[in-house]
Design an enzyme around this catalytic site. Sequence first.
Site, PDB file in Angstrom:
ATOM      1  CG  HIS A   1      22.339  61.796  30.033  1.00  0.00           C
ATOM      2  ND1 HIS A   1      22.239  60.416  30.078  1.00  0.00           N
ATOM      3  CD2 HIS A   1      23.048  62.096  28.913  1.00  0.00           C
ATOM      4  CE1 HIS A   1      22.860  59.905  29.031  1.00  0.00           C
ATOM      5  NE2 HIS A   1      23.363  60.905  28.308  1.00  0.00           N
TER       6      HIS A   1
ATOM      7  CD  GLU B   1      20.300  62.668  19.106  1.00  0.00           C
ATOM      8  OE1 GLU B   1      19.717  61.868  19.873  1.00  0.00           O
ATOM      9  OE2 GLU B   1      21.428  62.447  18.610  1.00  0.00           O
TER      10      GLU B   1
END
Length: 359
Positions: free
Chosen positions: A158, A89
């Site tokens: 998450h 990322e």
Amino acid sequence: MNLVKDILKSHGSMVIYRRTFSISPRALAEKTITIREAITQAMDEEITRDERVFLIGEEVAQYDGAYKMSKGLWKKHGDKRIVDTPITEMGFAGLATGAAMAGLRPICEFMTFNFSMQAIDHVINSAAKTYYMSSGKVKVPIVFRGPNGAAAGVGAQHSQDFATWYSQCPGLKVISPYSAEDCRGLLKAAIRDDDPVVFLENELLYGQQFPISDEALSADFVLPIGKGKIEREGKHITLVSHSIGLKICFEAAKELEQNGIQCEIVNLRTLRPLDEEIIKTSVKKTHHLVTVEFGWPQCGMGSEIIARICESDAFDYLDAPPLRVTGADVPLAYAKTLEQNSMPQVPNVIKSVKKILNK
């Protein structure tokens, strides 16, 4: 249903009847699409419209995206416009930010915004601040998009809601859509915008159908960033929310209506800049306020909204202290029952409304 006698054939005493159904023009005109379709269409149309636009992220090309949000785009637009990346990322967010500085218009997809924590230095320090630090010489027209907040059974790491994380930062525009119309109009506006935009989607809404007008399906349809929408008119209390929080607001309002309580529902659409005027106008009308969000309570969107109302002339119109409905102040549990009870539910909204109204 009307039974209409149409003589299709007449022979002696034989008569044939045909059943016909009365269909209103409204039923004929109503169309629906899913959030997934709305986002895919918006990206497709903008990539087609502007050769500077491209999509970059993990599994966005051959695999059509982890949630199939880019289905068919790689086959249509090819490797230069739909770019697969390694699982890094920080790497591809930095690459996309640099591309924006160089004049392109990247759409940077995070498989989930939880993973944007790996890239937050580029989102905040590189993208959000460069226009200011360059004295307006370097624009960064980039969209960071992906699913935000809790899904189902994916654990604490998450399940975070980044709405307030990013909306605190000057230089960013932050969008949190609810409906298919929101997603189409606001994503297209975000891609065309010259500032960096964080576009927070919700995984649990991806497959949900929403009615949509022919106007909203137009390739030229955009919605203004920074403007909310009154989703439901009411006179007794204002419910303010964004993204999936609106779903429980609608359900609560429907149940409260049976008790004679009319809720006005405000869809924020954009969190930064926040449409303060639409909230103030509604509060001046209803004299009561409840905010609903799935994020944590401390320094949340509800805190910000209530603070702004209390600091404005709308404060004098309140007949009771505003209340917040939020997620629990804990890391989200994996266990299903604990997970459900850690997030706002319809009864929480109803209880807050009745408490304010002394019902």
